[in-house]
Motif scaffolding. Sequence first.
Motif, PDB file in Angstrom:
ATOM      1  N   LEU A 220     -25.651   6.400  24.309  1.00 50.32           N
ATOM      2  CA  LEU A 220     -26.899   6.856  24.914  1.00 50.32           C
ATOM      3  C   LEU A 220     -27.391   8.146  24.260  1.00 50.32           C
ATOM      4  O   LEU A 220     -28.594   8.326  24.055  1.00 50.32           O
ATOM      5  CB  LEU A 220     -26.696   7.062  26.418  1.00 50.32           C
ATOM      6  N   ASP A 221     -26.461   9.046  23.955  1.00 44.40           N
ATOM      7  CA  ASP A 221     -26.854  10.291  23.273  1.00 44.40           C
ATOM      8  C   ASP A 221     -27.522   9.989  21.939  1.00 44.40           C
ATOM      9  O   ASP A 221     -28.520  10.616  21.569  1.00 44.40           O
ATOM     10  CB  ASP A 221     -25.623  11.178  23.050  1.00 44.40           C
ATOM     11  N   GLU A 222     -26.967   9.022  21.201  1.00 48.01           N
ATOM     12  CA  GLU A 222     -27.535   8.664  19.904  1.00 48.01           C
ATOM     13  C   GLU A 222     -28.941   8.085  20.060  1.00 48.01           C
ATOM     14  O   GLU A 222     -29.830   8.376  19.254  1.00 48.01           O
ATOM     15  CB  GLU A 222     -26.627   7.650  19.205  1.00 48.01           C
ATOM     16  N   ARG A 223     -29.143   7.283  21.084  1.00 54.37           N
ATOM     17  CA  ARG A 223     -30.436   6.620  21.260  1.00 54.37           C
ATOM     18  C   ARG A 223     -31.497   7.557  21.860  1.00 54.37           C
ATOM     19  O   ARG A 223     -32.674   7.470  21.523  1.00 54.37           O
ATOM     20  CB  ARG A 223     -30.275   5.396  22.157  1.00 54.37           C
ATOM     21  N   LEU A 224     -31.073   8.443  22.774  1.00 51.16           N
ATOM     22  CA  LEU A 224     -32.041   9.285  23.481  1.00 51.16           C
ATOM     23  C   LEU A 224     -32.312  10.611  22.775  1.00 51.16           C
ATOM     24  O   LEU A 224     -33.206  11.356  23.177  1.00 51.16           O
ATOM     25  CB  LEU A 224     -31.544   9.558  24.908  1.00 51.16           C
ATOM     26  N   ALA A 225     -31.529  10.923  21.726  1.00 48.65           N
ATOM     27  CA  ALA A 225     -31.771  12.172  20.993  1.00 48.65           C
ATOM     28  C   ALA A 225     -33.156  12.189  20.361  1.00 48.65           C
ATOM     29  O   ALA A 225     -33.760  13.255  20.194  1.00 48.65           O
ATOM     30  CB  ALA A 225     -30.693  12.351  19.922  1.00 48.65           C
ATOM     31  N   LEU A 226     -33.677  11.026  20.028  1.00 49.21           N
ATOM     32  CA  LEU A 226     -35.013  10.936  19.435  1.00 49.21           C
ATOM     33  C   LEU A 226     -36.076  11.502  20.362  1.00 49.21           C
ATOM     34  O   LEU A 226     -37.061  12.099  19.902  1.00 49.21           O
ATOM     35  CB  LEU A 226     -35.336   9.474  19.105  1.00 49.21           C
ATOM     36  N   ALA A 227     -35.878  11.347  21.674  1.00 52.59           N
ATOM     37  CA  ALA A 227     -36.854  11.834  22.648  1.00 52.59           C
ATOM     38  C   ALA A 227     -36.481  13.193  23.209  1.00 52.59           C
ATOM     39  O   ALA A 227     -37.093  13.640  24.190  1.00 52.59           O
ATOM     40  CB  ALA A 227     -37.001  10.818  23.786  1.00 52.59           C
ATOM     41  N   GLY A 228     -35.492  13.868  22.624  1.00 58.87           N
ATOM     42  CA  GLY A 228     -35.102  15.190  23.103  1.00 58.87           C
ATOM     43  C   GLY A 228     -34.458  15.159  24.469  1.00 58.87           C
ATOM     44  O   GLY A 228     -34.547  16.135  25.225  1.00 58.87           O
ATOM     45  N   ILE A 229     -33.778  14.072  24.804  1.00 54.92           N
ATOM     46  CA  ILE A 229     -33.171  13.904  26.121  1.00 54.92           C
ATOM     47  C   ILE A 229     -31.657  14.067  26.017  1.00 54.92           C
ATOM     48  O   ILE A 229     -31.032  13.515  25.114  1.00 54.92           O
ATOM     49  CB  ILE A 229     -33.527  12.530  26.714  1.00 54.92           C
TER      50      ILE A 229
END
Length: 321
Positions: A220-229
């Motif tokens: 999830l960190d890898e996927r949501l890092a794009l949105a600054g989450i």
Amino acid sequence: MENKEYTFKGMVMNGFLMLFINIVVLILAIVGIVYSIIQLDESNGTCGGWLLGGSIILLTVNIMMWCGFMMLEPNEAKVTTWFGKYSGTFAQTGFYWINPFYGTKKVSLRARNLDAEPIKVNDKTGNPVMIGLVLVWKLKDTYKALFEVDSQTMAANPNTVGSDTKGLMNALENFVRVQSDAALRQVAGQYAYDDEDSKDNEPTLRSSAEEINEQLEQKLDERLALAGIEVVEARINYLAYAPEIAAVMLRRQQASAIITAREKIVEGAVSMVKMALDKLSNDNIVDLDDDKKAAMVSNLLVVLCGDESAQPVVNTGTLNH
């Protein structure tokens, strides 16, 4: 990934001070307009005209200055832009005033909870299972949230995204929901449901919860890092076989449980029979030959391993005619 977020460096003034100044300027502009009208009525056109024009300009500037006020609560921020160019993120708690020509978009930095509905996925062995997760996340990089993903047009009303914080955060939540489903499918497909489906003591969805949760957080960190989450916590909160195979798998689990219970019963019964034979032999209570021992072992095992209570038959001896 490069961090493009930075703190707002433009002019910032105390909101209460600017409120006092704006009220004074507003009063001066109104008084000037009224006085200039009086001057015009008294045929003092030149002086009254200049005063009226200046007062109107002052009133216009004052109205624009009222648009520069902003108030932020803890864990809130405003992303500023200067005619479309990112100008930093303002996150100071309190009442402030900035140049009204800065565009501002309010975002929440508070933790949010997502309880995803269970989805059907295939585990490592191909069995369909229902799996769900609970996710705690919060916004970490406001630049990525607003400018790296299309969160503004994903909102219910894009025209009010600057003031509608709820709409913007709901749009980000939809992004989180889609990505969490994808990450959950990816992680669940790498493991078998339980130990009976795995080989060589491999981790399973049922028995290795901590390992599964750690890997889920990583994906999830890898996927949501794009949105600054930032993912605060992610855990599987629902796990079951899909309805079409649930009944069959339940019978298999029941059969496995019965076999395990029988093994324990037989193991205990054998130890009890051995203890009884040793006790009879050591205390010289009765001398049994091999046939008698075999019969005794058979009877004791039937009594100890049977599902129902055994009915005793009393042998009082042999009748001779």
